[in-house]
Design an enzyme around this catalytic site. Structure first.
Site, short mmCIF file in Angstrom:
data_model
loop_
_atom_site.label_atom_id
_atom_site.label_comp_id
_atom_site.label_asym_id
_atom_site.label_seq_id
_atom_site.Cartn_x
_atom_site.Cartn_y
_atom_site.Cartn_z
N ASN A 149 0.84 -1.20 0.00
CA ASN A 149 0.00 0.00 0.00
C ASN A 149 0.88 1.25 0.00
O ASN A 149 1.69 1.45 0.90
CB ASN A 149 -0.90 0.04 1.23
CG ASN A 149 -1.88 1.19 1.21
OD1 ASN A 149 -2.89 1.14 0.50
ND2 ASN A 149 -1.60 2.23 1.98
N GLU A 150 0.74 2.05 -1.04
CA GLU A 150 1.42 3.35 -1.11
C GLU A 150 2.90 3.29 -0.73
O GLU A 150 3.34 3.91 0.23
CB GLU A 150 0.69 4.38 -0.24
CG GLU A 150 -0.70 4.73 -0.72
CD GLU A 150 -1.37 5.80 0.13
OE1 GLU A 150 -0.89 6.08 1.25
OE2 GLU A 150 -2.37 6.37 -0.32
N CYS A 158 16.14 3.91 3.41
CA CYS A 158 16.49 3.42 4.74
C CYS A 158 18.01 3.46 4.93
O CYS A 158 18.78 3.26 3.98
CB CYS A 158 15.98 2.00 4.91
SG CYS A 158 16.37 1.27 6.53
N GLU A 301 -7.91 5.07 -4.43
CA GLU A 301 -8.31 5.72 -3.18
C GLU A 301 -8.58 7.20 -3.40
O GLU A 301 -7.74 7.91 -3.95
CB GLU A 301 -7.21 5.63 -2.11
CG GLU A 301 -6.96 4.27 -1.52
CD GLU A 301 -5.97 4.34 -0.36
OE1 GLU A 301 -5.81 5.44 0.23
OE2 GLU A 301 -5.34 3.32 -0.07
N GLN A 351 -9.02 8.55 12.32
CA GLN A 351 -10.42 8.59 12.73
C GLN A 351 -11.17 9.76 12.08
O GLN A 351 -12.37 9.68 11.84
CB GLN A 351 -10.52 8.73 14.25
CG GLN A 351 -9.94 7.55 15.02
CD GLN A 351 -9.93 7.82 16.51
OE1 GLN A 351 -10.89 8.34 17.07
NE2 GLN A 351 -8.84 7.46 17.17
N HIS A 353 -10.84 10.97 9.12
CA HIS A 353 -10.90 10.90 7.67
C HIS A 353 -12.34 10.66 7.21
O HIS A 353 -13.10 9.93 7.83
CB HIS A 353 -10.01 9.75 7.18
CG HIS A 353 -9.65 9.85 5.73
ND1 HIS A 353 -10.55 9.61 4.72
CD2 HIS A 353 -8.48 10.15 5.11
CE1 HIS A 353 -9.94 9.75 3.55
NE2 HIS A 353 -8.69 10.09 3.77
#
Length: 698
Positions: A149-150, A158, A301, A351, A353
């Protein structure tokens, strides 16, 4: 693979059966079907539910979810759950976690907190993906796969020990000999010369700035690593499934999207624009379809009302905006439109969103938009089935490698996405149908090309584009294009690495024009000049084919030189922009109205103006072909009525009022013909027209 999704158009939302009780999830699935949805996306954050402890894989939550979705006529896009590694994989193992450039070890409690190069993670990620793919890989209820995801939406490269070792190996493979690296990077500057590849640091904390070559190569290394993980995941899925595979990406992520989607079956993207930034939404529709082998994309999305988290509340969309988004999405050729998410999360960081249903199961302010799109889809589907998107005449180059260059060397100004968005917005305002292309993409069918801020343009790409120009194309090259080598160093032989020779000019000065008092005149506009700029001298000749002035410096250190030139090359022409004509995005100054840039856009596109003019407003057009006749899919993305001009009569096939007629009829009046002239489209309204000989005028 045949036609993507067997020709179906997807409409749906993300669902999370792992956080809901069975009765609630069943009610939600039934509600989705009532809204006209046909697709649910699930699984991207499900890992701990599928494997609560190391090796204890149980897929019952996924199996039950597919049963419920199937019983309600909903197909599933199943995601590999690797974006949220469970705590058992990371607790007590800081070496597996993502390390930032500042040396901070990211902990459990969010997502993307693990190093995707860590071998233990890769082993466990392959194991859970293999288990899911083997179980449901060709399940009739599953439509497609989404990887993770995304990627890189929250983190960049990293800096852990694993990545340090991989970095040294990557450099050795790229340069073969450390002496060649030193030469390419000009590492003798500041005594940065390396004796072996293991000595080359990751671009972490340092007293001042790192060598640009090192920083750019590390970005490239990181992008190749995440794409390698994507290929590994895709190979694992494909070993058990014949269904198409994608990933949900976006403009803002630290990725090489062109390389990522080259190995996937269709592209998909996530976007959460504000209504005031409608051009940003349209950019996605102009870019992502060109990345996939199938030339198809899915909006995976977007919000039914507003984005947001507990740290940042979003602004709700005005009524009608989301339906206009959906119309533009399908009209452009996208194969799907999905919300994030269907039911509001009771817990977690998102929450606040927007959703279709509230946490307690009541319709939200986004519910009416979801219902409207459920009515829209069956109305437009027959028209879409019998038409196909028209080839745009105009393209804008968009490059994630160029974005990396601008991230390394921003010069204190706007980023790459904002700068390219300004060119794109100019095309939108001019009402010109366009595509965004990777630099390496074919130019077949295009007549005008913009290449702004591609600091490194390879000799191969330059010559390929010039061949296209010779055959009749118009190339607007710059500003900020071609001034660096692939290693982010200056050229040794000329300012723009061969572009001057093609443009028939001589580069005289190169300096940051912002704040220097530099001004210029171009196409009747007096403008401030900004950003790192190159200024030219024309040849002392008036022979045919010689370059001519398009923009002249009227004040500042380069007064009297040119910042924009034009030259005929074969049947085409090359316009070279050496400086940004205006203060640039984000300055808010009096010279930032974009008028000069818009003038350049219209000048370059003068020969490809469309038969429907939507210039200057919020009306966007997506032309489509049906049986040799051109259709005009028009949508007003703004909150005020907008105008469009027909240059010839057109028949009205469908309007918003038809979609929402109380009798449920989706058919427009077949005899209505709009005459040539100016017409008005209401706020967030849409309309489908088709060219016709002038018959029955209104």
């Amino acid at each position: 693979m045949g036609e993507l999704f067997d020709g179906r158009l997807l409409y749906g939302a993300a669902v999370y059966p792992e956080v809901l009780d069975a009765a609630t999830f069943e009610a939600d699935a039934a509600h989705m079907r009532l809204l006209g949805m046909n697709t649910a996306r699930l699984g991207e954050f499900m890992w701990s539910a599928l494997e609560p402890d190391d090796g204890q894989i149980r897929l019952d939550v996924l199996d039950r979810a597919l049963d419920v979705l199937g019983a309600n006529g909903l197909n599933a896009i199943v995601c590999t759950p690797t974006a949220t590694p469970p705590v058992w994989l990371t607790h007590g193992h800081p070496e597996r976690l993502h390390h930032t450039a500042d040396g901070v070890v990211l902990g459990h409690g969010s997502r993307q907190h693990i190093c995707t190069n860590n071998p233990v993670f890769r082993d466990r990620a392959t194991r859970i993906t293999q288990a899911v793919a083997a179980a449901v890989g060709n399940d009739r209820r599953v439509l497609a796969w989404q990887l993770d995801n995304e990627f890189k939406s929250h983190v960049g490269g990293c800096h852990c020990a694993t990545c340090r070792d991989l970095w040294a190996g990557w450099l050795a493979a790229r340069y073969q000999e450390v002496g060649l690296l030193n030469e390419a990077w000009h590492s003798a500057v500041w005594s940065e010369t390396y004796q072996n590849f293991a000595q080359v640091p990751l671009p972490g904390p340092t007293p001042f700035l790192h060598n640009t070559s090192l920083v750019n190569d590390f970005r490239l290394f990181s992008q190749e690593c995440i794409n390698g993980f994507a290929r590994e995941q895709a190979d694992t899925v494909r070993a058990h499934s014949n269904l198409p595979v994608t990933h949900n990406s976006g403009f803002g992520f630290d990725l090489d999207n062109a390389a990522l989607f080259a190995d996937l079956d269709f592209s998909s993207f996530d976007t959460y624009p504000s209504a005031s930034n409608r051009s940003a939404f349209l950019m996605n529709l102009d870019y992502f379809p060109r990345l996939a082998k199938t030339r198809r994309t899915v909006l995976m999305e977007t919000s039914p009302s507003h984005g947001g988290s507990v740290q940042h509340y979003g602004v709700p969309h005005p009524h009608g905006f989301v339906e206009a988004e959906a119309f533009a999405n399908y009209a452009s050729g996208s194969a799907g439109f999905l919300f994030w998410h269907f039911r509001q999360h009771r817990g977690g960081s998102e929450q606040a969103h927007g959703s279709v249903l509230s946490a307690w199961g009541q319709p939200t302010i986004g519910h009416s938009s979801a219902d409207a799109i459920g009515r829209l889809l069956p109305a437009v589907k027959p028209l879409l089935d019998h038409s196909s998107p028209a080839q745009p005449a105009v393209a804008v180059h968009y490059s994630d490698h160029a974005k990396a260059f601008l991230a390394t060397e921003s010069g204190g100004g706007a980023g790459y996405r904002s700068l390219v968005s300004a060119f794109h917005a100019g095309l939108v305002r001019a009402g010109i149908h366009r595509s965004l292309l990777p630099v390496e993409a074919s130019l077949a069918g295009f007549r005008v090309l913009f290449t702004p801020f591609v600091h490194h343009l390879s000799a191969q790409d330059r010559e390929r584009i010039l061949h296209w120009v010779h055959d009749g194309g118009t190339w607007v090259c710059g500003p900020g294009t071609g001034d660096r080598t692939e290693h982010h160093t200056w050229h040794a032989d000329s300012a723009l690495g061969g572009l001057e020779s093609a443009a028939g000019v001589e580069s005289v000065f190169q300096f940051p024009a912002t704040g220097s008092g530099s001004r210029g005149s171009i196409l009747g506009h007096d403008v401030v000049l900004s950003r790192m700029s190159t200024f030219f001298r024309l040849p002392a000749t008036d022979l045919p084919g010689a370059a001519t002035a398009l923009g002249t410096v009227t004040a500042g250190p380069a007064e009297g030189l040119e910042f924009a030139t034009e030259r005929r090359i074969g049947a085409g022409r090359m316009i070279l922009l050496g400086s940004y004509p205006g203060a640039g995005p984000g300055t808010g100054g009096p010279d930032d109205d974009g008028a000069a840039l818009a003038a350049v856009v219209e000048y370059a596109c003068a020969g490809v103006l469309p038969p429907v003019r939507t210039a200057g407003g919020a009306v966007a057009e997506y032309p489509r072909w049906r049986n040799g006749r051109l259709q005009h899919w028009l949508v007003n993305m703004g909150g005020e009525p907008g105008a469009f001009t027909l240059l010839r009569p057109a028949r009205r096939l469908l309007g918003k009022q038809d979609v929402h007629a109380k009798n449920g009829s989706h058919a427009g009046h077949p005899a209505i013909t709009l005459p040539a002239g100016v017409h008005t489209l209401g706020a967030y309204d849409y309309l489908v027209l088709e060219d016709i000989k002038e018959e029955h005028a209104l």
